[in-house]
Design a protein around this motif. Structure first.
Motif, PDB file in Angstrom:
ATOM      1  N   THR A  80       0.830  -1.201   0.000  1.00 19.28           N
ATOM      2  CA  THR A  80       0.000   0.000   0.000  1.00 19.28           C
ATOM      3  C   THR A  80       0.862   1.246   0.000  1.00 19.28           C
ATOM      4  O   THR A  80       1.745   1.404   0.839  1.00 19.28           O
ATOM      5  CB  THR A  80      -0.910   0.032   1.252  1.00 19.28           C
ATOM      6  N   ALA A  81       0.585   2.139  -0.947  1.00 20.72           N
ATOM      7  CA  ALA A  81       1.326   3.396  -1.016  1.00 20.72           C
ATOM      8  C   ALA A  81       0.925   4.308   0.141  1.00 20.72           C
ATOM      9  O   ALA A  81      -0.173   4.183   0.690  1.00 20.72           O
ATOM     10  CB  ALA A  81       1.035   4.087  -2.345  1.00 20.72           C
ATOM     11  N   ALA A  82       1.825   5.204   0.510  1.00 20.22           N
ATOM     12  CA  ALA A  82       1.534   6.149   1.591  1.00 20.22           C
ATOM     13  C   ALA A  82       0.334   7.008   1.218  1.00 20.22           C
ATOM     14  O   ALA A  82       0.262   7.557   0.123  1.00 20.22           O
ATOM     15  CB  ALA A  82       2.753   7.027   1.852  1.00 20.22           C
ATOM     16  N   THR A  83      -0.635   7.091   2.135  1.00 16.36           N
ATOM     17  CA  THR A  83      -1.852   7.856   1.891  1.00 16.36           C
ATOM     18  C   THR A  83      -2.279   8.533   3.177  1.00 16.36           C
ATOM     19  O   THR A  83      -2.417   7.879   4.201  1.00 16.36           O
ATOM     20  CB  THR A  83      -3.001   6.924   1.425  1.00 16.36           C
ATOM     21  N   GLY A  84      -2.524   9.837   3.134  1.00 19.96           N
ATOM     22  CA  GLY A  84      -2.968  10.532   4.340  1.00 19.96           C
ATOM     23  C   GLY A  84      -1.953  10.336   5.457  1.00 19.96           C
ATOM     24  O   GLY A  84      -0.772  10.608   5.308  1.00 19.96           O
ATOM     25  N   GLY A  85      -2.425   9.810   6.584  1.00 16.05           N
ATOM     26  CA  GLY A  85      -1.533   9.554   7.714  1.00 16.05           C
ATOM     27  C   GLY A  85      -0.910   8.177   7.674  1.00 16.05           C
ATOM     28  O   GLY A  85      -0.103   7.823   8.529  1.00 16.05           O
ATOM     29  N   PHE A  86      -1.277   7.359   6.643  1.00 19.01           N
ATOM     30  CA  PHE A  86      -0.740   6.004   6.513  1.00 19.01           C
ATOM     31  C   PHE A  86       0.636   6.064   5.864  1.00 19.01           C
ATOM     32  O   PHE A  86       0.805   6.684   4.810  1.00 19.01           O
ATOM     33  CB  PHE A  86      -1.694   5.150   5.678  1.00 19.01           C
ATOM     34  N   VAL A  87       1.623   5.417   6.481  1.00 20.87           N
ATOM     35  CA  VAL A  87       3.010   5.552   6.019  1.00 20.87           C
ATOM     36  C   VAL A  87       3.360   4.628   4.857  1.00 20.87           C
ATOM     37  O   VAL A  87       4.456   4.706   4.318  1.00 20.87           O
ATOM     38  CB  VAL A  87       3.997   5.289   7.177  1.00 20.87           C
ATOM     39  N   GLY A  88       2.441   3.746   4.495  1.00 21.88           N
ATOM     40  CA  GLY A  88       2.713   2.837   3.390  1.00 21.88           C
ATOM     41  C   GLY A  88       3.279   1.509   3.844  1.00 21.88           C
ATOM     42  O   GLY A  88       3.786   1.389   4.956  1.00 21.88           O
TER      43      GLY A  88
END
Length: 455
Positions: A252-260
């Protein structure tokens, strides 16, 4: 503390490395084949013998508790914070795709849990006081003739109960009640300690009676709450499944507060959290199943299939869908906090359902794992050692309630893996016994054939 954390993290990386993950999945696939794909071909029959007979008391065979009370104790230990906080952690670190690998581990984990329960009944023993005891330490010792592996499992099992089955649970409950109702963590710990102590003093019969009421109740509340959110947002469900399946093979690519996350991280945390939630391969559940009243090891083994199905494919899936479909997985939150926000996003006061689930799931886990620890301690040092175990286990509930989640969780993860190693070795060594008993039950003139004839 920083040095200890660093050392434990290194050990954890080694324990939960690719060799163990391959061993867990590989064992499940191998046992699925050896049992003629029982979790697929006999799934309907397994549900008929478990789900539709869970409250039946007039059972044939020997045992201390009913089959449902035994599986309730096992589910009480398995259905814990892993279903709420564990799923949130898997998604927060491995991305939504981790859920696919959690499902995969569960599908083959059904055969693993089936095999564990079958062996626990086949090699259980009856003590002088009429109690039935069993589990990996007994089938490793008596079945595989590997007493040293039985001792190793019992040591890991005893120590693991202080982490996965104790401090992780009390810590999650204390943190949730603190954030929701501003209750002092130490108060939560003391109340939990008293409650667990009062129940466990009555042994497996008291634990079985309590969990056979508690488990269905808490599962029903959590399932209904989750399903309401899913139904209210039904149009988002296809997209949620799409994200899970897509990210399972891409990361999963980094999105919002998610680091990937990378695909390797996705697979690792999906399988690791899957094992943490349903405990297939750990060897813990068979300790409870050994006390069940049954007429054949395979009949009780069917409850192992039921156990993994309810724990991961139902409860964990509901948690995962709510987190993914509400989009909160991109906020950067983790664990129970992520699940709580997701439920709050899905419906008014949804977070209270999570709090309710955490409290009762964790309490039931404390009950189940305290029993596991007592049996492991008894195997190592005899019946009198149970008192010593309780004097250690109960105060640690309070310690866990005020401890750091990350350190405790990491220790629990490490001990999970250490428990699994001797147990999986035993399952592979005794796979011919599992296959023989399965054919004996489902083969010509077996119990299954006679039941089909009567019906």
């Amino acid at each position: 503390m920083e040095n200890f954390t660093a050392i434990n993290t290194t050990i954890n990386e080694l324990v939960w490395g690719w060799p163990l993950l391959v061993l867990i999945l590989g064992s499940g696939i191998y046992l699925t084949i050896r049992t003629d794909f029982i979790s697929f071909t006999k799934f309907g029959y397994a549900m008929k013998q478990t789900l539709f007979k869970m409250f039946k008391k007039d059972q044939v065979g020997e045992g201390e508790v009913t089959a449902f009370q035994a599986v309730s104790t096992a589910l009480a230990a398995a259905v814990g914070t892993g279903n709420i906080a564990g799923v949130g952690t898997a998604i927060a670190i491995g991305g939504p795709g981790a859920i696919f690998w959690m499902w995969l581990a569960a599908v083959f984990g059904m055969a693993t849990k089936f095999g564990e329960v079958v062996l626990s009944i086949e090699y259980r023993e009856k003590t002088d006081k009429g109690h039935f005891v069993g589990g990996p330490m007994y089938y490793l010792d008596k079945g595989a003739n590997k007493k040293w592996l039985g001792v190793l499992f019992a040591i890991f099992g005893t120590v693991a109960t202080f982490g996965i089955g104790n401090m992780v649970q009390s810590n999650s409950v204390a943190a949730s009640l603190k954030s929701t109702f501003d209750i002092d963590p130490i108060v939560t710990g003391i109340v939990l300690m008293i409650g667990v102590g009062l129940v466990t003093l009555g042994g497996i019969k008291k634990i079985g009676k309590v969990t056979s009421v508690l488990v269905p109740l808490m599962a029903a509340v959590y399932i209904v709450g989750g399903m309401i959110i899913i139904i209210l947002n039904i149009e988002l469900v296809p997209g949620a499944f799409g994200i899970i399946f897509r990210d399972a093979f891409t990361g999963t690519a980094a999105t919002g507060g998610f680091v990937g996350s990378t695909m390797a991280m996705t697979i690792r945390f999906g399988i690791a959290r899957g094992v943490f939630t349903n405990e297939a391969g750990l060897g813990s559940a068979p300790i409870a199943h050994a006390a069940a009243t049954t007429d054949h090891p395979v009949r009780q083994g069917l409850w192992g299939i039921f156990e993994v199905f309810v724990d991961t494919l139902v409860l964990c899936t509901i948690t995962a869908l709510v987190i993914v479909m509400t989009g909160v997985w991109e906020t950067g939150l983790d664990g129970a906090a992520l699940t709580t926000v997701a439920f709050d996003e899905g419906m008014p006061f949804g977070g209270h359902i999570v709090t309710f689930g955490l409290v009762f799931f964790a309490f039931s886990t404390l009950l189940g794992w305290s029993y596991y620890g007592e049996r492991c301690m008894e195997y190592l040092f005899g019946p009198k050692s149970i008192i010593i175990y309780r004097l250690i286990f109960l105060p640690l509930i309070v310690v866990g309630s005020v401890g750091g989640l990350r350190v405790i969780w990491a220790i629990a993860d490490t001990l999970n893996g250490l428990m699994a190693l001797p147990n999986l070795i035993g399952l592979l060594l005794l796979s011919p016994v599992i296959a023989r008993l399965t054919k004996e039950y489902f083969g010509k003139d077996g119990i299954y054939e006679s039941e089909q004839t009567e019906s």
